[in-house]
Scaffold this active site. Structure first.
Site, PDB file in Angstrom:
ATOM      1  N   ALA A  66       0.147   1.956   2.777  1.00 26.79           N
ATOM      2  CA  ALA A  66       1.220   2.709   2.211  1.00 26.79           C
ATOM      3  C   ALA A  66       1.011   4.226   2.431  1.00 26.79           C
ATOM      4  O   ALA A  66      -0.352   4.509   2.578  1.00 26.79           O
ATOM      5  CB  ALA A  66       1.717   2.395   0.715  1.00 26.79           C
ATOM      6  N   GLY A 112      -0.200  -2.236   2.125  1.00 33.17           N
ATOM      7  CA  GLY A 112       1.166  -2.531   2.221  1.00 33.17           C
ATOM      8  C   GLY A 112       1.400  -3.201   3.702  1.00 33.17           C
ATOM      9  O   GLY A 112       2.429  -4.069   3.918  1.00 33.17           O
ATOM     10  N   GLU A 115       0.612  -6.618   3.330  1.00 35.07           N
ATOM     11  CA  GLU A 115       1.761  -7.354   2.342  1.00 35.07           C
ATOM     12  C   GLU A 115       3.091  -7.590   3.494  1.00 35.07           C
ATOM     13  O   GLU A 115       3.834  -8.601   3.225  1.00 35.07           O
ATOM     14  CB  GLU A 115       2.215  -6.550   1.308  1.00 35.07           C
ATOM     15  CG  GLU A 115       0.976  -6.640   0.546  1.00 35.07           C
ATOM     16  CD  GLU A 115       1.177  -5.614  -0.600  1.00 35.07           C
ATOM     17  OE1 GLU A 115       1.160  -5.951  -1.847  1.00 35.07           O
ATOM     18  OE2 GLU A 115       1.311  -4.228  -0.736  1.00 35.07           O
ATOM     19  N   GLU A 135      -6.369  -1.788  -2.460  1.00 34.24           N
ATOM     20  CA  GLU A 135      -5.751  -0.979  -3.523  1.00 34.24           C
ATOM     21  C   GLU A 135      -6.649  -0.797  -4.702  1.00 34.24           C
ATOM     22  O   GLU A 135      -6.775   0.072  -5.264  1.00 34.24           O
ATOM     23  CB  GLU A 135      -4.456  -1.821  -4.024  1.00 34.24           C
ATOM     24  CG  GLU A 135      -3.254  -1.727  -3.081  1.00 34.24           C
ATOM     25  CD  GLU A 135      -3.290  -2.845  -1.856  1.00 34.24           C
ATOM     26  OE1 GLU A 135      -2.003  -2.714  -1.324  1.00 34.24           O
ATOM     27  OE2 GLU A 135      -4.406  -3.508  -1.888  1.00 34.24           O
TER      28      GLU A 135
END
Length: 260
Positions: A66, A112, A115, A135
């Protein structure tokens, strides 16, 4: 419809959606998430499209995470909203799409990015692919479904190790773990995905949509892990560790977490 951060190509009932932010290693920001949602909505409604492939531009990254600069100063409330909205617009949306979505993982799939790949119905990786959920090295946890989908795909123990170490695994490890279905040289990645898409396209689209729904239902239970994830993700934004982790990232130094 024209897009700023993605490219859309349609050929033989197969749509290829390419995340196109090469200078940011295709990192997901709010605009990209919104555009992916809009493009996939459009493709879902197009009866001529049978399969969707999602990939990244270039040969370095599928999605390298992200865009941390967008949320480094978020509050707990904003953190929860970020996770909830992202899951609704893109990750849960892709997972529950009635049309098959294949992730063509061409390089780094981190945070992300992994994900998003896991939200797709299955994954094919290039030999240079690296995958991980880093993360916790920023003082936060995966917020776009990572704590739920990774254990479903690789098992609880391996998922715990990947999440807690914040490390990356190779394409071959991902294959051994069951995280990806195939590993091929870069030049064969999209051709194989399209070949698989053509095989899928030869079958009943109605049956496939029911199959997707049925398979997904098997992973539902009375405890909503995704809501638990949203709560925990948001709470991370109120910690000193998150402030230190994001600050260290911006300053390009190793984080010194206070543990609070």
């Amino acid at each position: 419809m024209s897009y700023e951060t993605i490219l859309l190509e349609i050929e033989d009932a197969i749509a290829t959606v390419t995340i196109n932010r090469p200078k940011k290693l295709n990192a997901l920001n709010r605009e990209t998430i919104q555009e992916l949602h809009e493009a996939i909505c459009e493709l879902e409604d197009d009866s001529d499209i049978k399969v969707i492939i999602i990939t990244g531009s270039g040969e370095k990254a599928f999605v390298a995470g992200a865009d941390i600069s967008e949320f480094a100063d978020f509050s707990v409330k904003k953190g929860k909203k970020l996770a909830a909205k992202g899951q609704e617009l893109l990750f849960d949306f892709v997972e529950n799409l009635s049309k098959p979505v294949i992730a063509a993982v061409n390089g780094f799939a981190l945070g992300g990015g992994l994900e998003l790949a896991m939200a797709c119905h299955f994954r094919v990786a290039s030999e240079n692919a690296k995958m991980g959920l880093p993360e916790v090295s920023l003082g936060v946890i995966p917020g776009y479904g990572g704590t739920q989908r990774l254990p479903q795909l690789v098992g609880k123990g391996r998922a715990m190790e990947m999440i807690m170490t914040a490390g990356m695994i190779s394409a071959d490890q991902a294959m051994n773990y069951g995280l990806v279905n195939h590993v091929v040289p870069m030049e064969e990645l999209l051709p194989l995905c399209k070949k698989l898409a053509q095989k899928i396209g030869n079958n009943s689209t109605v049956a496939i949509s029911y199959a997707i729904k049925a398979v997904n239902a098997g992973f539902m239970n009375t405890v909503n892990g995704y809501e638990q994830e949203i709560e925990a993700f948001g709470e991370c934004f109120g910690t000193d560790d998150f402030a230190e982790g994001t600050t260290a990232f911006m300053e390009k130094r190793k984080a010194d977490f206070p543990g609070s």
